[in-house]
Design a protein around this motif. Structure first.
Motif, PDB file in Angstrom:
ATOM      1  N   LYS A  23       1.612  -1.150  56.221  1.00  0.00           N
ATOM      2  CA  LYS A  23       1.930  -0.817  54.281  1.00  0.00           C
ATOM      3  C   LYS A  23       1.576   0.777  54.535  1.00  0.00           C
ATOM      4  CE  LYS A  23       1.458  -5.393  52.805  1.00  0.00           C
ATOM      5  NZ  LYS A  23       0.207  -6.000  52.273  1.00  0.00           N
ATOM      6  N   PRO A  39       8.818   4.350  54.925  1.00  0.00           N
ATOM      7  CA  PRO A  39       8.676   3.045  55.637  1.00  0.00           C
ATOM      8  C   PRO A  39       8.757   3.104  57.068  1.00  0.00           C
ATOM      9  CG  PRO A  39       9.719   2.163  54.082  1.00  0.00           C
ATOM     10  CD  PRO A  39      10.172   4.124  53.564  1.00  0.00           C
ATOM     11  N   LEU A  41       3.280   4.289  52.373  1.00  0.00           N
ATOM     12  CA  LEU A  41       2.734   4.868  51.308  1.00  0.00           C
ATOM     13  C   LEU A  41       3.164   6.565  50.912  1.00  0.00           C
ATOM     14  CD1 LEU A  41      -0.195   2.963  50.596  1.00  0.00           C
ATOM     15  CD2 LEU A  41       2.152   2.281  49.778  1.00  0.00           C
ATOM     16  N   SER A  82      -0.026  -0.695  47.728  1.00  0.00           N
ATOM     17  CA  SER A  82       1.533  -1.127  48.132  1.00  0.00           C
ATOM     18  C   SER A  82       2.056  -1.818  46.552  1.00  0.00           C
ATOM     19  CB  SER A  82       1.435  -2.048  48.647  1.00  0.00           C
ATOM     20  OG  SER A  82       0.811  -2.927  48.906  1.00  0.00           O
ATOM     21  N   HIS A 108       2.870   1.113  44.600  1.00  0.00           N
ATOM     22  CA  HIS A 108       4.374   1.719  44.867  1.00  0.00           C
ATOM     23  C   HIS A 108       5.317   1.410  44.436  1.00  0.00           C
ATOM     24  CE1 HIS A 108       6.707   3.787  47.760  1.00  0.00           C
ATOM     25  NE2 HIS A 108       7.122   2.956  48.737  1.00  0.00           N
TER      26      HIS A 108
END
Length: 895
Positions: free
Chosen positions: A646, A624, A650, A724, A727
């Motif tokens: 965001k 991140p 990923l 997201s 994820h």
């Protein structure tokens, strides 16, 4: 700089920035004026009576919305030449159906002796009788009294034509006789006027409507009729030709019951000596401060007509051109007119664009102006603010309620209404109203901005209801007005303190009861409470449907053609809005894990492009990203920063699902044809999404030898919230607390996180902030920002004020990069490249094009434009105020 009252009134509210006659500061208005928004209470909607006598059969004739010639061509096999000839036989097109709804069909008259309210309305097979019923309060509930036969009360007199309007006039002192007079009533049709006296029947308990007489005008139709407030027996009738007739009922009151043919007195007004547009139409008339002074309104001008002397004196007190550039005098016209207040000096006018409050003592100078934004308003009424704030539990705003007024403007046909509040100037610095000054002050200020008013109590401002309503409108044939199929309000009245109803806990600042007559024949009442904010939530009792409610259907036959529907599967969007997207994705993954897997294949070129993009943006693969404000190249919203954060967090595998080339996309089957989907091309600039400036790809529905597949990187195919969430699900971090969060709550948490970082990274606007439920206000840390930290910050965080009522804070808060003043000063003054733009704006501007030098001609033109631009900056007060609040350098011309 302070201007006089006449100069200030030239700037309409809602049409200019910071109008001088607007009181809008929440810090002062909330403490002195009180709440000015009135919301209907859905749980208080109660049906009083449902009867076919309340609404005569069809209110509107089945007129086509198209012209007659066009209607014949589209609905039959008549050729265009024949349809045009048929249309010519019928003469000009008929009037707008909205004119049928220009008048309120309900009129209220209070009975002081009994405490009851008489409600009058047209009734009968052709709306040719005066009907009435009685409202009273019993055991804390509103009751309606009708006849023993279960029907409404009716006058014995039946007219030859439909009633256009009913007007009542109360008598101040009714007397103590057995059958005392409580008021007068006149009902006029298109060509006749009929007068009645209303008497309270103490023995029977039913009021008596005694007929006095009538007057028939054979050569000209009636436009308007009104009563004199000071002398209740006097009335005036305005004809379509502009002729005025005066009627005095004193002589016929001694012979009640006989049908008198009232002649009246023709008031000779020299209209022929007064110029005007040939297409102008008369609107109405009202009594002014004297019984022999009238205010007569036309669609282009308003006159003050004085009959006190032998020779009539006519003065122009308002015209359509007095608003200057804020109204087009060629196309604009007055649509509605009403007397304002009890002094007889003020009156209200509504045109296509403006609402004006005028004073007969100040000809051609409006006291107040608003830009109303309504579509063809044709009804206007003025109330005392105390009538809308009656039954208040506290007297904090009692004085402002007595001094304030409210103008209700709208259209019964369009179902659009707005409320405009105004009153005398604000209290003095001590916070007290100067009572003596306020009582004699002739200047008025707009108390807050205009507010929407839901007359039917059924409107819902939610996106789902508005979208559904638009779909319902589009589903009707082209020649059908959607208003014909909707339940409309035909008449209404406001009960203030006339009938006292028990108040509830949310009526702290006052409330009122609205009685309305619906086109379905229902008489109902609903409570309205005073509030600081609008009530926008969707209620379960809001029903959106277009049916025939008391109006004749223009579509007699069923739909003959086959209906075809195309459905879109929006289960992911629905689950995202409900806050259970993670659980839905988990279920999808479990069901597809047992299916045979296809060979995964990704385009290597897309993988290289994504890696290059992420590397240039400063984020490591699969980790991140911190909130990298250095990547901001142009003014960026908080929502864009959240989306970029965001996307940076990923994995490359998930990003390859969102960005790809057309070679990896399969064609979908639509209407038995294979169609290729279209996506936006990812820009060449190395940055993570969102990409503000995008271009569509060059493609067609069918690839061919001439139109080849594009090799550009396109996307995103899947939105970032879905990626997201996927994820988190794949990493096993979809805990109960995360899954249970709604999209709004999750967005608010992310907004708070970014705002906390922005407090340290950016300077803040010192103006007012919009408070969100989970937002972090920078005002809480403003002292640390401006005193403890003296170093210059490279970014600036500000709020777009025009977005306050509409946008989420993630869209209205923006971050921009501030120009480095030291770097600008160190540059040479004879620069000829793109750096010459650095000293004309406090924010840094980045260009995608490469460095280039300008020639002498270009630099000369640049210097001229720069001088004009800086002069514009210095003279534009909102921009200078913005720089002052931001503590930015006000002029960079000397840099």
């Amino acid at each position: 700089m302070d201007f006089n009252q006449e100069w200030k009134s030239k700037f309409p509210i809602n049409a200019v920035f910071k109008p001088p006659l607007l009181v809008s500061d929440p810090s002062s208005s909330k403490s002195q004026l009180g709440p000015l928004i009135f919301n209907p209470k859905p749980d208080s909607l109660t049906e009083l009576l449902s009867s076919p006598s309340l609404v005569s059969p069809p209110v509107l004739p089945p007129l086509p919305r198209l012209s007659l010639a066009r209607f014949l061509c589209t609905t039959s096999s008549v050729p265009p030449s024949t349809s045009s000839k048929i249309e010519a036989l019928f003469g000009p097109e008929q009037t707008d159906p909205a004119s049928v709804f220009a008048h309120n069909r309900l009129q209220f008259l209070c009975c002081p002796d009994t405490g009851e309210v008489i409600v009058f309305f047209p009734t009968g097979a052709n709306s040719d009788q005066v009907g009435f019923l009685i409202l009273s309060v019993e055991d804390g509930k509103l009751r309606v009294k009708i006849g023993e036969d279960g029907d409404v009360f009716r006058s014995k007199k039946r007219f030859c034509h439909s009633i256009v309007r009913i007007v009542v006039n109360p008598i101040p002192d009714s007397g103590n006789c057995v059958a005392s007079n409580v008021g007068y009533l006149l009902a006029y049709t298109m060509y006749s006027v009929h007068w009645f006296v209303v008497r309270s029947g103490r023995n029977s308990g039913v009021p008596v409507l005694a007929f006095l007489g009538s007057k028939v005008f054979k050569t000209c139709s009636i436009v308007h009729a009104c009563w004199c407030p000071e002398l209740p027996e006097l009335s005036v009738v305005l004809l379509e030709s502009g002729n005025l007739f005066w009627f005095d009922l004193k002589g016929v009151l001694l012979e009640v019951g006989l049908e008198h043919n009232l002649k009246g007195t023709w008031l000779r007004v020299p209209w022929s000596h007064i110029g005007g547009s040939e297409s102008a139409e008369w609107l109405g008339c009202e009594f002014s401060w004297h019984p022999k002074i009238l205010i007569v309104a036309r669609s282009d001008v308003v006159f003050l007509v004085d009959f006190r002397s032998e020779q009539c004196i006519v003065r122009c007190v308002a015209n359509i051109g007095m608003s200057g550039s804020y109204a087009s005098t060629e196309k604009d016209q007055f649509l509605a007119f009403s007397r304002a207040g009890s002094d007889g000096f003020h009156f209200a006018l509504a045109s296509n664009k403006l609402l004006l409050l005028c004073d007969t003592r100040k000809p051609l100078n409006p006291v107040l102006q608003w830009s109303h934004g309504l579509d063809r308003p044709c009804y206007i009424d003025v109330f005392k603010l105390s009538k809308l704030r009656s039954n208040s539990k506290q007297d904090t705003y009692e004085h402002s309620s007595k001094l304030g007024f409210s103008i209700l403007l709208g259209s019964l046909w369009n179902c659009e209404w707005s409320l405009f509040c105004y009153g005398p100037p604000l209290p003095d610095a001590r916070g007290l109203f100067p009572s003596k000054v306020s009582g004699i002050c002739d200047s008025f200020y707009a108390w807050g901005l205009p507010s929407e008013f839901s007359l039917s109590g059924r409107e819902c401002g939610s996106g789902s209801c508005l979208l559904k309503e638009e779909f319902l409108k589009k589903s009707l044939p082209q020649w059908v007005d959607w208003q014909r199929k909707r339940e409309l309000v035909l008449g209404f009245g406001i009960l203030g303190s006339h009938l006292f109803l028990p108040t509830s806990d949310d009526d702290e600042f006052g409330s009122f009861t609205l009685i309305r007559l619906m086109s379905s024949g229902k008489l109902e009442y609903q409570r309205y409470s005073t509030s600081w904010d609008f009530a926008r939530s969707c209620k379960n009792d809001v029903k959106l449907a277009f049916v025939d409610n008391g109006m004749r259907s223009v579509v007699e036959e069923g739909y003959k053609f086959p209906k075809r529907f195309k459905y879109l599967e929006l289960d992911y969007l629905y689950s995202f809005l409900k806050g259970n997207l993670a659980s839905v994705l988990e279920g999808k993954i479990e069901r597809t894990s047992s299916c045979p897997k296809e060979k995964e294949s990704f385009d290597p070129a897309c993988h290289i492009a994504l890696c290059k993009m992420r590397k240039a943006s400063g984020s490591q693969l699969g980790s991140p990203s911190t909130l990298a404000f250095d990547d901001i190249r142009s003014p960026t919203t908080i929502g864009e920063i959240i989306s970029r954060k965001k996307c940076a967090g990923l994995s490359t595998e998930l990003l390859l699902l969102a960005f790809s080339g057309y070679s990896e996309f399969l064609e979908v089957l639509l209407d038995q044809k294979k169609v290729s989907l279209d996506f936006l091309v990812v820009s060449d600039t190395v940055q993570l999404q969102p990409f503000v400036l995008r271009e569509p790809s060059f493609r067609s529905n069918k690839w061919s030898n001439k139109v080849h597949r594009s090799d550009a990187l396109v996307g995103p195919v899947l939105p970032v919230p879905l990626l997201s969430t996927l994820h988190r699900v794949r990493d096993g971090s979809s805990e109960a607390s995360v899954v249970g969060l709604s999209s709004e709550a999750e967005l608010s948490l992310q907004f708070s996180e970014v705002m906390q970082v922005a407090t340290k990274m950016a300077m803040s606007d010192s103006g007012p902030e919009v408070r969100d439920e989970h937002a972090v206000s920078l005002a809480d840390d403003r002292e640390e920002t401006w005193t403890a930290s003296q170093r210059e910050k490279p970014f600036f965080l500000y709020h777009i004020g025009s977005f306050k009522p509409y946008a989420h804070p993630v869209c209205s808060h923006m971050v921009s990069k501030v120009v480095d003043s030291k770097a600008v000063s160190s540059k040479s003054t004879d620069a000829s490249g793109l750096e010459i733009f650095d000293n004309i704006c406090p924010f840094e501007m980045t260009f995608n094009s490469g460095q280039q030098d300008f020639g002498s001609k270009e630099l000369a033109i640049y210097n001229i434009l720069k001088g004009q631009y800086i002069k514009r900056q210095e003279s534009f007060d909102p921009y200078q105020d913005f720089l002052g609040r931001c503590k930015l350098q006000k002029s960079r011309s000397s840099v």
